[in-house]
Design an enzyme around this catalytic site. Structure first.
Site, mmCIF file in Angstrom:
data_model
loop_
_atom_site.group_PDB
_atom_site.id
_atom_site.type_symbol
_atom_site.label_atom_id
_atom_site.label_comp_id
_atom_site.label_asym_id
_atom_site.label_seq_id
_atom_site.Cartn_x
_atom_site.Cartn_y
_atom_site.Cartn_z
ATOM 1 N N THR A 132 12.690 12.461 4.459
ATOM 2 C CA THR A 132 11.694 13.008 3.538
ATOM 3 C C THR A 132 12.024 14.463 3.179
ATOM 4 O O THR A 132 12.703 15.154 3.946
ATOM 5 C CB THR A 132 10.312 12.938 4.215
ATOM 6 O OG1 THR A 132 9.392 13.769 3.516
ATOM 7 C CG2 THR A 132 10.345 13.448 5.657
ATOM 8 N N ASP A 133 11.480 14.924 2.060
ATOM 9 C CA ASP A 133 11.634 16.342 1.707
ATOM 10 C C ASP A 133 10.779 17.239 2.608
ATOM 11 O O ASP A 133 10.967 18.453 2.640
ATOM 12 C CB ASP A 133 11.268 16.584 0.231
ATOM 13 C CG ASP A 133 9.830 16.219 -0.127
ATOM 14 O OD1 ASP A 133 9.118 15.635 0.719
ATOM 15 O OD2 ASP A 133 9.408 16.535 -1.260
ATOM 16 N N TYR A 158 4.483 14.953 11.830
ATOM 17 C CA TYR A 158 5.266 13.954 11.077
ATOM 18 C C TYR A 158 6.610 14.531 10.668
ATOM 19 O O TYR A 158 7.670 13.956 10.967
ATOM 20 C CB TYR A 158 4.485 13.494 9.838
ATOM 21 C CG TYR A 158 5.346 12.780 8.806
ATOM 22 C CD1 TYR A 158 5.926 11.555 9.097
ATOM 23 C CD2 TYR A 158 5.597 13.352 7.552
ATOM 24 C CE1 TYR A 158 6.737 10.897 8.159
ATOM 25 C CE2 TYR A 158 6.396 12.707 6.616
ATOM 26 C CZ TYR A 158 6.965 11.485 6.925
ATOM 27 O OH TYR A 158 7.774 10.847 6.003
ATOM 28 N N LYS A 162 10.458 13.547 11.847
ATOM 29 C CA LYS A 162 11.502 13.090 10.921
ATOM 30 C C LYS A 162 12.711 14.030 11.010
ATOM 31 O O LYS A 162 13.854 13.578 10.972
ATOM 32 C CB LYS A 162 10.972 13.052 9.482
ATOM 33 C CG LYS A 162 9.951 11.982 9.195
ATOM 34 C CD LYS A 162 10.472 10.562 9.321
ATOM 35 C CE LYS A 162 11.454 10.163 8.228
ATOM 36 N NZ LYS A 162 11.811 8.716 8.312
HETATM 37 P P1 NAD Z 1 4.930 2.891 5.718
HETATM 38 O O1 NAD Z 1 4.114 3.566 6.757
HETATM 39 O O2 NAD Z 1 4.266 2.251 4.540
HETATM 40 O O3 NAD Z 1 5.820 1.741 6.386
HETATM 41 C C1 NAD Z 1 6.474 1.900 7.614
HETATM 42 C C2 NAD Z 1 6.919 0.521 8.084
HETATM 43 O O4 NAD Z 1 7.636 0.700 9.327
HETATM 44 C C3 NAD Z 1 5.754 -0.431 8.380
HETATM 45 O O5 NAD Z 1 6.029 -1.707 7.844
HETATM 46 C C4 NAD Z 1 5.702 -0.474 9.895
HETATM 47 O O6 NAD Z 1 5.216 -1.712 10.408
HETATM 48 C C5 NAD Z 1 7.160 -0.257 10.249
HETATM 49 N N1 NAD Z 1 7.355 0.293 11.607
HETATM 50 C C6 NAD Z 1 6.684 1.335 12.170
HETATM 51 N N2 NAD Z 1 7.140 1.542 13.414
HETATM 52 C C7 NAD Z 1 8.128 0.638 13.635
HETATM 53 C C8 NAD Z 1 9.002 0.384 14.731
HETATM 54 N N3 NAD Z 1 8.913 1.091 15.857
HETATM 55 N N4 NAD Z 1 9.911 -0.588 14.596
HETATM 56 C C9 NAD Z 1 9.980 -1.344 13.459
HETATM 57 N N5 NAD Z 1 9.186 -1.146 12.408
HETATM 58 C C10 NAD Z 1 8.260 -0.163 12.485
HETATM 59 O O7 NAD Z 1 5.982 3.978 5.260
HETATM 60 P P2 NAD Z 1 6.688 4.190 3.833
HETATM 61 O O8 NAD Z 1 5.839 5.067 3.012
HETATM 62 O O9 NAD Z 1 7.138 2.884 3.315
HETATM 63 O O10 NAD Z 1 7.939 5.066 4.284
HETATM 64 C C11 NAD Z 1 9.163 4.440 4.667
HETATM 65 C C12 NAD Z 1 10.156 5.519 5.067
HETATM 66 O O11 NAD Z 1 10.367 6.405 3.980
HETATM 67 C C13 NAD Z 1 9.678 6.382 6.249
HETATM 68 O O12 NAD Z 1 10.788 6.625 7.066
HETATM 69 C C14 NAD Z 1 9.204 7.666 5.582
HETATM 70 O O13 NAD Z 1 9.365 8.768 6.446
HETATM 71 C C15 NAD Z 1 10.141 7.754 4.388
HETATM 72 N N6 NAD Z 1 9.613 8.470 3.221
HETATM 73 C C16 NAD Z 1 8.373 8.141 2.714
HETATM 74 C C17 NAD Z 1 7.900 8.800 1.582
HETATM 75 C C18 NAD Z 1 6.560 8.440 0.972
HETATM 76 O O14 NAD Z 1 6.114 9.139 0.058
HETATM 77 N N7 NAD Z 1 5.900 7.386 1.400
HETATM 78 C C19 NAD Z 1 8.677 9.793 0.986
HETATM 79 C C20 NAD Z 1 9.935 10.103 1.521
HETATM 80 C C21 NAD Z 1 10.382 9.420 2.637
#
Ligand code: NAD
Ligand code: TYD
Length: 354
Positions: A132-133, A158, A162
């Protein structure tokens, strides 16, 4: 085939759906199905032999090792994480367990398996870590956007968790030669986002006539990217990125939170005429340690890998709202007792969900 972790969550599920819509290559999807994981996100893949769903923890090294032996993926995309800042403030432990220890265990299982591969698949293998940023911290109002060389300064549990996982990924490349790629994306929005994050929460609350809780003065700035554009960026990084490198991904769409909420109200007024949505905006107590501004300098991925987003914020938000309006059954699937408990805990008297 490729292995995706966290593919039942918001971005992971969109990635899996887009992947299978654009290539014939199968996907093994490892997801623990925490509160944020939802198999309804993947229901359109029922009966599609190219998608193998496995419930499990990235921190279960023996399970991951067995999956790697069985499926021999050519690449892994690691989405699995605890992802909500407000939850990390109330309970950081799960963020340490999954984002730090879980990523470490995953890397260990992958390293052991990858080290024993023959030279050609070993060289072709890719481990894409989706970060993430927010690891870069908070920007002053007129400072240039985060670039790949911006120093880390995470401010929430968080973003700190990360950041720690990013450092482990970096070290596994530097020390063991694991062909890793790390991406840093700005705030995503789009279909299938759990309604605890700003945009889906506001859509869901507005449709229910509930208050729209804006933290602090509503002037915090985020850069927004439509989830499909994030998925296409990850695909180009996986295909053409240079191992060991990091890539920043953004939508060039900086908005204050209150402007985002107003835009949602405007689109809703047009697509689902009803109450005066804008009158539901309610300023509530600020988030502790709330980062003021995020912005991304996406020149590297644009110039080196020729990626740019297809959606503008206006077009992506319209698509997103139309998806939520058309998917009542999905909304019912997430409106669990646990969800209501979270909303009550987080917003106390500001927003009550009956
Ligand atoms: P989310 O919370 O919607 O989904 C996370 C998924 O990971 C869920 O399906 C959950 O069941 C699964 N999970 C959690 N712990 C787990 C484990 N120990 N083993 C296996 N699966 C597990 O998150 P998202 O918004 O889809 O984000 C996905 C990734 O992208 C994350 O790593 C997040 O840091 C990164 N990210 C998100 C954003 C955003 O705006 N949402 C932006 C940049 C980066
Ligand atoms: P969020 O979607 O939680 O993403 P992040 O914290 O990872 O950027 O929040 C986006 C912005 O919206 C952030 O500045 C916090 C703010 N916000 C609110 O004002 N009210 C809310 O109810 C939520 C969830 C977020």
């Amino acid at each position: 085939m490729i292995l995706v972790t966290g593919g039942a969550g918001f971005i992971g599920a969109n990635f899996v759906l887009d992947w299978l819509a654009t290539t014939a290559e199968p996907v093994v999807n490892l997801d623990l199905l925490t509160y944020a994981g939802n198999l309804c996100n993947l229901h359109s893949l029922a009966g599609d032999a190219r998608h193998v769903f496995v419930r499990g923890d990235i921190g279960d090294e023996a399970h991951v090792a067995a999956l790697l032996r069985e499926h021999r993926p050519r690449a892994i995309v690691n989405f699995a994480a605890e992802s909500h800042v407000d939850r990390s403030i109330r309970g950081p432990a799960a963020f340490i367990d999954t984002n730090i220890v879980g990523t470490f265990k995953l890397l260990e299982a992958v390293r052991a398996w990858w080290t024993a591969l023959p030279a050609a698949p070993r060289a072709a293998f890719r481990f894409v870590h989706v970060s993430t940023d927010e690891v870069y911290g908070s920007l002053a109002p007129t400072a240039p956007g985060f670039s790949e060389t911006t120093a880390y300064a995470p401010n929430s549990p968080y973003s700190a968790s990360k950041a720690a996982s990013d450092h482990l990924v970096r070290a596994y490349h530097h020390t063991y030669g694991l062909p890793t790629l790390t991406t840093h994306c700005s705030n995503n929005y789009g279909p299938r986002q759990f309604p605890e994050k700003l945009i889906p929460l506001m859509i869901v609350n507005a449709l229910a006539g509930r208050p729209l809780p804006v933290y602090g003065d509503g002037q915090n700035v985020r850069d927004w990217l439509y989830v499909g554009d994030h998925c296409s960026a990850i695909r180009v990084v996986m295909a053409g990125g240079c191992p060991g490198e990091t890539y920043n991904i953004g939508g060039d769409a900086e908005m204050t939170n209150v402007d985002v909420v107003r835009e949602i109200c405007t689109i809703l007024a047009r697509t689902r005429p009803g109450p005066d949505y804008a009158s539901l905006v309610t300023y509530v107590k600020d988030r502790p340690g709330h980062d003021r501004r995020y912005a991304i300098d996406a020149a590297k991925i644009r110039d080196q890998l020729h990626w740019s987003p297809e959606e503008t914020f206006a077009s992506g938000l319209e698509r997103t709202i139309r998806w939520y309006l058309a998917n009542d059954s999905w909304l019912e699937s997430v409106a669990t007792k646990d969800y209501r408990k979270w909303i009550t805990l987080q917003y106390a008297k500001d927003v009550s969900v009956r």
